[in-house]
Scaffold this motif. Structure first.
Motif, PDB file in Angstrom:
ATOM      1  N   SER A   1       1.136   8.366   1.471  1.00  0.00           N
ATOM      2  CA  SER A   1       1.643   7.300   0.600  1.00  0.00           C
ATOM      3  C   SER A   1       2.273   6.236   1.489  1.00  0.00           C
ATOM      4  O   SER A   1       2.480   6.464   2.686  1.00  0.00           O
ATOM      5  CB  SER A   1       2.693   7.849  -0.381  1.00  0.00           C
ATOM      6  OG  SER A   1       3.879   8.190   0.320  1.00  0.00           O
ATOM      7  N   GLY A   2       2.602   5.103   0.875  1.00  0.00           N
ATOM      8  CA  GLY A   2       3.289   4.054   1.628  1.00  0.00           C
ATOM      9  C   GLY A   2       4.633   4.556   2.138  1.00  0.00           C
ATOM     10  O   GLY A   2       5.015   4.301   3.286  1.00  0.00           O
ATOM     11  N   LEU A   3       5.346   5.295   1.291  1.00  0.00           N
ATOM     12  CA  LEU A   3       6.659   5.791   1.703  1.00  0.00           C
ATOM     13  C   LEU A   3       6.541   6.826   2.824  1.00  0.00           C
ATOM     14  O   LEU A   3       7.409   6.900   3.697  1.00  0.00           O
ATOM     15  CB  LEU A   3       7.418   6.366   0.504  1.00  0.00           C
ATOM     16  CG  LEU A   3       7.941   5.275  -0.449  1.00  0.00           C
ATOM     17  CD1 LEU A   3       8.608   5.899  -1.658  1.00  0.00           C
ATOM     18  CD2 LEU A   3       8.910   4.339   0.261  1.00  0.00           C
TER      19      LEU A   3
ATOM     20  N   TYR B   1      11.620  -3.392  -1.601  1.00  0.00           N
ATOM     21  CA  TYR B   1      10.992  -2.512  -2.599  1.00  0.00           C
ATOM     22  C   TYR B   1      11.960  -1.346  -2.898  1.00  0.00           C
ATOM     23  O   TYR B   1      12.511  -0.751  -1.968  1.00  0.00           O
ATOM     24  CB  TYR B   1       9.671  -1.995  -2.035  1.00  0.00           C
ATOM     25  CG  TYR B   1       9.005  -0.939  -2.885  1.00  0.00           C
ATOM     26  CD1 TYR B   1       8.355  -1.276  -4.061  1.00  0.00           C
ATOM     27  CD2 TYR B   1       9.024   0.391  -2.507  1.00  0.00           C
ATOM     28  CE1 TYR B   1       7.758  -0.305  -4.836  1.00  0.00           C
ATOM     29  CE2 TYR B   1       8.413   1.371  -3.278  1.00  0.00           C
ATOM     30  CZ  TYR B   1       7.787   1.006  -4.446  1.00  0.00           C
ATOM     31  OH  TYR B   1       7.192   1.967  -5.213  1.00  0.00           O
TER      32      TYR B   1
ATOM     33  N   THR C   1      -1.898   2.046  -1.590  1.00  0.00           N
ATOM     34  CA  THR C   1      -2.007   2.237  -3.039  1.00  0.00           C
ATOM     35  C   THR C   1      -2.299   0.910  -3.749  1.00  0.00           C
ATOM     36  O   THR C   1      -2.884   0.899  -4.832  1.00  0.00           O
ATOM     37  CB  THR C   1      -0.641   2.761  -3.564  1.00  0.00           C
ATOM     38  OG1 THR C   1      -0.198   3.813  -2.719  1.00  0.00           O
ATOM     39  CG2 THR C   1      -0.729   3.228  -4.986  1.00  0.00           C
ATOM     40  N   LYS C   2      -1.880  -0.179  -3.136  1.00  0.00           N
ATOM     41  CA  LYS C   2      -1.917  -1.486  -3.798  1.00  0.00           C
ATOM     42  C   LYS C   2      -3.214  -2.233  -3.450  1.00  0.00           C
ATOM     43  O   LYS C   2      -4.266  -1.748  -3.810  1.00  0.00           O
ATOM     44  CB  LYS C   2      -0.656  -2.267  -3.423  1.00  0.00           C
ATOM     45  CG  LYS C   2       0.642  -1.426  -3.471  1.00  0.00           C
ATOM     46  CD  LYS C   2       1.027  -0.992  -4.862  1.00  0.00           C
ATOM     47  CE  LYS C   2       2.156   0.037  -4.910  1.00  0.00           C
ATOM     48  NZ  LYS C   2       3.372  -0.282  -4.166  1.00  0.00           N
TER      49      LYS C   2
ATOM     50  N   ALA D   1      -1.756   6.014  -1.180  1.00  0.00           N
ATOM     51  CA  ALA D   1      -1.946   6.195   0.265  1.00  0.00           C
ATOM     52  C   ALA D   1      -1.101   5.179   1.021  1.00  0.00           C
ATOM     53  O   ALA D   1      -0.629   4.193   0.447  1.00  0.00           O
ATOM     54  CB  ALA D   1      -3.426   6.021   0.630  1.00  0.00           C
TER      55      ALA D   1
ATOM     56  N   ASP E   1       6.454  -4.769   6.311  1.00  0.00           N
ATOM     57  CA  ASP E   1       5.754  -4.205   5.157  1.00  0.00           C
ATOM     58  C   ASP E   1       4.827  -5.304   4.644  1.00  0.00           C
ATOM     59  O   ASP E   1       5.275  -6.288   4.056  1.00  0.00           O
ATOM     60  CB  ASP E   1       6.777  -3.786   4.088  1.00  0.00           C
ATOM     61  CG  ASP E   1       6.115  -3.149   2.853  1.00  0.00           C
ATOM     62  OD1 ASP E   1       4.922  -3.402   2.630  1.00  0.00           O
ATOM     63  OD2 ASP E   1       6.817  -2.425   2.122  1.00  0.00           O
TER      64      ASP E   1
ATOM     65  N   SER F   1       1.618  -0.004   1.715  1.00  0.00           N
ATOM     66  CA  SER F   1       1.300   0.907   0.639  1.00  0.00           C
ATOM     67  C   SER F   1      -0.163   0.613   0.335  1.00  0.00           C
ATOM     68  O   SER F   1      -0.483  -0.385  -0.322  1.00  0.00           O
ATOM     69  CB  SER F   1       2.165   0.641  -0.590  1.00  0.00           C
ATOM     70  OG  SER F   1       1.614   1.380  -1.673  1.00  0.00           O
TER      71      SER F   1
HETATM   72  C1  LIG Z   1       4.451   0.460  -3.579  1.00  0.00           C
HETATM   73  C2  LIG Z   1       5.160  -0.083  -2.398  1.00  0.00           C
HETATM   74  C3  LIG Z   1       5.687   0.771  -1.407  1.00  0.00           C
HETATM   75  C4  LIG Z   1       5.604   2.286  -1.522  1.00  0.00           C
HETATM   76  O1  LIG Z   1       4.297   2.734  -1.412  1.00  0.00           O
HETATM   77  P1  LIG Z   1       3.764   4.082  -2.138  1.00  0.00           P
HETATM   78  O2  LIG Z   1       2.311   4.068  -1.804  1.00  0.00           O
HETATM   79  O3  LIG Z   1       4.064   3.945  -3.590  1.00  0.00           O
HETATM   80  O4  LIG Z   1       4.507   5.208  -1.500  1.00  0.00           O
HETATM   81  C5  LIG Z   1       6.310   0.187  -0.325  1.00  0.00           C
HETATM   82  N1  LIG Z   1       6.435  -1.155  -0.204  1.00  0.00           N
HETATM   83  C6  LIG Z   1       5.952  -1.997  -1.143  1.00  0.00           C
HETATM   84  C7  LIG Z   1       6.122  -3.461  -0.958  1.00  0.00           C
HETATM   85  C8  LIG Z   1       5.304  -1.497  -2.264  1.00  0.00           C
HETATM   86  O5  LIG Z   1       4.848  -2.340  -3.199  1.00  0.00           O
END
Ligand SMILES: *Cc1c(COP(=O)(O)O)cnc(C)c1O
Length: 387
Positions: free
Chosen positions: A77-79, A102, A198-199, A209, A174, A196
């Motif tokens: 994940s991003g975190l 965030y 994921t986005k 991811a 980030d 992240s």
């Molecule tokens: C969603 C997000 C994260 C965290 O990422 P995850 O994939 O949800 O763990 C970190 N920074 C930003 C700017 C985000 O939008």
């Protein structure tokens, strides 16, 4: 593949070669935990999938390529990616971070790492002097988010990179909101870029991811060590999904930027709208910095309907039909959120209002649907507020 090719080419071919086994053009999903050895320690480059997996490796090469780095790392994940970066530090070390970070990043810093002895100082990074004033003997890392969430403030990456270099401090960015299509922090002097995935990198709201990219081989070795030792790696199926997302990143971002700009300008001209926050506006306070470090201004927008209270903003997001009311961002579909009750609900009202997150604020992640349908959806919901 030559790494000096242009972004649109790298997004599809960067770091990628047809699979060695059968020439598969798409990297196969190596759904395996382990790899046969012919003799102890003799194998074909992989021995255990936490340490390395061919599908994840393909993604890591692609990440390095599109961020103009030398090394990429893919996480669960991003975190998890951020967690690996902070594990470069130890008790007594200090981090300076963007104040309107965030929410999950803020929680990781304050609730997980602060009790372990790492100190975090938060500041409005639009002031480079303000950041400089906080640097001390124990400062090891500057953590930047730009554009910020949800106020779309812009931080000057080049200026902070110069400052970090003078003090021998690492600079991490980030890059989730901008994506490497619009902004390449390593080119601007940052040491670490984080996503992240994921986005926008995944782009289809179907995977969680995270990613890192760096240039320095020593830093890469330390991060690979943490990735393997802590183990929050990206699985083969998820790696495949992010890789597939990256292939269309350039075309998606083109349309995201077109739609984002059209919606930002449409809202700004709407009589029922009080204020719109989007770094592409010529009179956005940090527009010049945005224009100097970004290739476009993206599709993340926040705005306040005129005279709206908490309940009006809630009614607005509930009445949207094309925009989906949901957390997250960066997918092909348009999403809307109400930060005061969703992403920023845990921050005390007085504190969040100081940074502009008022009860009426609405955040949009503008997708790639037909622009006329998106405008009509927002107009209908604004009409519903009764002006
Ligand atoms: C969603 C997000 C994260 C965290 O990422 P995850 O994939 O949800 O763990 C970190 N920074 C930003 C700017 C985000 O939008």
């Amino acid at each position: 593949m030559k790494e000096d090719m242009k972004f649109n080419t790298l997004a599809i071919h960067g770091g990628q070669e047809p699979d060695k086994a059968y020439g598969a053009v798409m990297p196969p999903i190596y759904q395996t935990s382990t790899y046969a050895q012919t003799s102890p320690g003799r194998h074909k480059g992989y021995e255990y999938s936490r340490s390395g997996n061919p599908t994840r490796h393909a993604l890591e090469q692609a990440l390095a390529s599109i961020e103009k780095g030398s090394f990429g790392m893919a996480f669960a994940s991003g975190l998890a990616a951020m967690d690996a970066v902070i594990k470069l530090l130890g008790p007594g070390d200090e981090v300076i971070a963007t104040h309107d970070l965030y929410g999950g990043s803020y929680r990781l810093f304050r609730k997980v790492f602060e009790p372990l002895g790492i100190r975090f100082r938060f500041t409005d990074m639009r002031s480079v002097e303000g950041v400089a004033a906080l640097i001390g003997q124990n400062t090891r890392l500057i953590w930047v988010e730009t554009p910020t969430n949800p106020m779309m403030n812009i931080v000057d990456i080049r200026a902070l990179a110069a400052l970090a270099k003078t003090h021998g401090v690492l600079l991490a960015v980030d890059n989730t909101f901008a994506t490497p299509y619009l902004q390449q922090p390593l080119q601007l002097g940052a040491d670490i870029v984080m996503h992240s995935a994921t986005k926008y990198l995944g782009g289809h709201s179907d995977v969680v991811a995270g990613a890192l990219a760096v240039r320095d081989p020593d830093l890469a070795q330390r991060l690979y060590f943490i990735q393997n030792a802590s183990g929050a790696v990206c699985g083969p199926m998820d790696s495949f999904l992010v890789l597939r997302g990256i292939k269309t990143l350039a075309v998606r971002m083109q349309r995201h930027c077109e739609n984002g700009e059209a919606i930002a300008r449409h809202l700004r001209e709407h009589p029922a709208v009080e204020a719109v926050f989007w770094p592409g506006f010529e009179d956005h306070p940090n527009h010049q910095v945005a224009a100097s470090q970004m290739k476009g201004f993206g599709a993340m927008i926040s705005f306040r309907p005129k005279g709206a209270r908490y309940a009006d903003a809630v009614r607005f997001v509930e009445s949207l039909q094309v925009f989906t009311l949901a957390e997250s961002l960066g997918g092909v579909e348009s999403l809307a959120g109400h930060p005061a009750s969703m992403t920023h609900a845990s921050i005390p009202k007085a504190e969040r209002e100081k940074s502009g997150v008022t009860d009426a604020l609405i955040r949009l992640s503008v997708g790639i649907e037909d622009i006329d349908d998106l405008k009509a959806d927002l107009d209908r919901a604004l009409d519903g507020l009764g002006g």
